[in-house]
Design a protein around this motif. Sequence first.
Motif, short mmCIF file in Angstrom:
data_model
loop_
_atom_site.label_atom_id
_atom_site.label_comp_id
_atom_site.label_asym_id
_atom_site.label_seq_id
_atom_site.Cartn_x
_atom_site.Cartn_y
_atom_site.Cartn_z
N THR A 136 -59.90 -45.07 -16.01
CA THR A 136 -60.08 -44.75 -14.70
C THR A 136 -58.59 -44.82 -14.01
OG1 THR A 136 -62.04 -45.69 -13.97
CG2 THR A 136 -60.49 -45.16 -12.16
N ASN A 137 -57.70 -45.63 -14.34
CA ASN A 137 -56.23 -45.50 -14.05
C ASN A 137 -55.49 -44.81 -14.56
OD1 ASN A 137 -56.88 -47.90 -12.36
ND2 ASN A 137 -56.16 -49.32 -13.38
N TYR A 138 -55.93 -44.06 -15.68
CA TYR A 138 -54.93 -42.90 -16.40
C TYR A 138 -55.94 -41.51 -16.35
CZ TYR A 138 -52.51 -47.27 -17.75
OH TYR A 138 -52.18 -48.47 -17.51
N PRO A 139 -55.57 -40.99 -15.32
CA PRO A 139 -56.35 -39.40 -15.31
C PRO A 139 -56.18 -38.74 -16.18
CG PRO A 139 -54.62 -39.77 -13.58
CD PRO A 139 -54.75 -40.86 -13.88
N ALA A 140 -56.83 -37.58 -16.61
CA ALA A 140 -56.54 -36.61 -17.68
C ALA A 140 -55.52 -35.60 -17.28
CB ALA A 140 -57.88 -35.98 -18.34
N THR A 141 -54.36 -36.08 -16.86
CA THR A 141 -53.40 -35.17 -16.56
C THR A 141 -52.03 -35.32 -17.32
OG1 THR A 141 -52.41 -36.71 -14.79
CG2 THR A 141 -54.15 -35.22 -13.66
N PRO A 142 -51.13 -34.52 -17.14
CA PRO A 142 -49.93 -34.71 -18.06
C PRO A 142 -49.29 -35.85 -17.73
CG PRO A 142 -49.95 -32.32 -17.29
CD PRO A 142 -51.08 -33.15 -16.45
N SER A 143 -49.20 -36.30 -16.22
CA SER A 143 -48.62 -37.76 -15.87
C SER A 143 -49.42 -39.01 -16.42
CB SER A 143 -48.43 -37.76 -14.48
OG SER A 143 -49.34 -37.48 -13.63
N GLY A 144 -50.63 -38.75 -16.39
CA GLY A 144 -51.74 -39.77 -16.63
C GLY A 144 -51.47 -39.93 -18.32
N GLN A 145 -51.40 -38.84 -18.93
CA GLN A 145 -51.06 -39.11 -20.45
C GLN A 145 -49.71 -39.88 -20.63
OE1 GLN A 145 -49.62 -35.78 -22.89
NE2 GLN A 145 -51.35 -35.78 -24.17
N LYS A 146 -48.85 -39.53 -20.01
CA LYS A 146 -47.55 -40.08 -19.96
C LYS A 146 -47.53 -41.51 -19.57
CE LYS A 146 -42.79 -40.11 -18.70
NZ LYS A 146 -41.69 -39.69 -17.66
N ASP A 147 -48.20 -42.09 -18.58
CA ASP A 147 -48.37 -43.41 -18.19
C ASP A 147 -49.21 -44.03 -18.99
OD1 ASP A 147 -46.91 -42.89 -16.09
OD2 ASP A 147 -48.53 -42.48 -14.66
N PHE A 148 -50.31 -43.55 -19.68
CA PHE A 148 -50.93 -44.16 -20.53
C PHE A 148 -50.22 -44.69 -22.04
CE2 PHE A 148 -53.46 -43.89 -24.84
CZ PHE A 148 -54.50 -44.93 -24.60
N MET A 149 -49.35 -43.62 -22.36
CA MET A 149 -48.68 -44.05 -23.54
C MET A 149 -47.60 -44.95 -23.52
SD MET A 149 -49.86 -42.68 -26.19
CE MET A 149 -48.46 -42.88 -27.19
N LEU A 150 -46.94 -44.90 -22.15
CA LEU A 150 -45.99 -46.02 -21.84
C LEU A 150 -46.70 -47.40 -21.73
CD1 LEU A 150 -44.33 -44.42 -18.78
CD2 LEU A 150 -43.22 -45.05 -20.93
N LYS A 151 -47.87 -47.46 -21.23
CA LYS A 151 -48.85 -48.63 -21.26
C LYS A 151 -48.94 -49.25 -22.67
CE LYS A 151 -51.05 -52.10 -19.77
NZ LYS A 151 -50.44 -53.25 -19.05
N MET A 152 -49.19 -48.22 -23.69
CA MET A 152 -49.47 -48.61 -24.99
C MET A 152 -48.11 -49.34 -25.54
SD MET A 152 -52.54 -47.99 -25.95
CE MET A 152 -52.89 -48.58 -24.40
N ILE A 153 -46.97 -48.62 -25.47
CA ILE A 153 -45.83 -49.21 -25.93
C ILE A 153 -45.38 -50.66 -25.39
CG2 ILE A 153 -43.23 -49.06 -25.86
CD1 ILE A 153 -43.73 -45.90 -26.34
N SER A 154 -45.77 -50.62 -24.00
CA SER A 154 -45.71 -51.95 -23.31
C SER A 154 -46.51 -53.06 -23.97
CB SER A 154 -45.97 -51.92 -21.68
OG SER A 154 -45.92 -53.25 -21.20
N ILE A 155 -47.64 -52.80 -24.23
CA ILE A 155 -48.85 -53.82 -25.12
C ILE A 155 -48.23 -54.25 -26.17
CG2 ILE A 155 -51.03 -53.89 -25.98
CD1 ILE A 155 -52.05 -52.08 -23.62
#
Length: 372
Positions: A298-317
Amino acid sequence: MRTYFILFLILFMNSCSLDKTEEVINQVPKSKTFYKGMDLSFQMELESYNLSYKDKNNNPIEILSFVKQNGCNLVRLKIWHTPLDGQNTLAKVKAYALKLKAQQIDFLLDFHYSDYWADPSNQTPPQAWQNLTQDQIRQEIYLYTKNVLSELSNQGTMPKIIQIGNETDSGFLWNYGKVWNEFNANWSNLAQLYTKSAQAVREVGGSEVKIMLHHSSVENSIYYFNKLAPFSLDYDVIGVSYYPQFQIKDLDLVQTKLNTLASTFSKEIMIVEVAYPFTLDYNDSSANYIGFSSQIITNYPATPSGQKDFMLKMISILKNIPDNKGIGLCYWAPDWVAFTGNQVTSTAGSSWENQCLWDFNLKALPAMDVFQ
């Protein structure tokens, strides 16, 4: 005379101080490489279509030099034993490995030990290995692994990481190494297959090459590696896949599971397959893996910015795994676009184009910045 003595004393003390400083610097451990990788296995097929990938300003680019310039420092390639469709042969992997070397990009080799896709539901041995005994299959995996790596080593393209099997939750080389359903007591045979493959890796690549074992699920991998623990296998990295549509969507729990993997087994951790959609739309008539909002976070919509934010979170994890055990990730098939144009037949299209790192006009998406 006293002045000369004081000057000598100052110089001597400075010299000692420099020596001590050098000693301290030499004792500081060198920083570990954090991999921001991509699985570009489809390029060995897609290159023949002369696709015009572009940067974010819509300028045509050459894909390998572009991803290198944008921070990608690892490329994962799969290899099949005798692929019926001509994809991912040893010859093609060798040729692409030379391109990686020219770009100074590290290389991860993913052995499927099959003639086609291997995953938790499909682990069919190569046709050439059918109807062998347990002893014979162990010898075959050893000889084949050693031959592949020897050929790569001889041309100066030894991989940095060797992945033994692909998503081997249920074992691999069924039924020789199957550990699912009625084969739940078969862990010893699976361990011996891993051991023979690892032996070949060490004989060619030594300790400089890292060996990875790969599970498809962040949440279920702890059980798997606990089952393998009594066999004291030779490996360095636990690789996991993380696709939210198939797994837990609670990213705090993902962090906890990865931390537990690292601390329990004292291995490095890599999310070796990950992807996320920039849209729920499609660009050809082939059904996509993701098309509904219920499949994403939910916090990461299927949008270009949502995709980017998801990947940033993966790197942070990964960077928050204790003791620097998180060594990176690999984005799966960022280039598998709708390669024969819009509205092609389902057998010729891509089921992944809305999870690529290039949009439907083949322009680089904002998530590409994450690799820098």
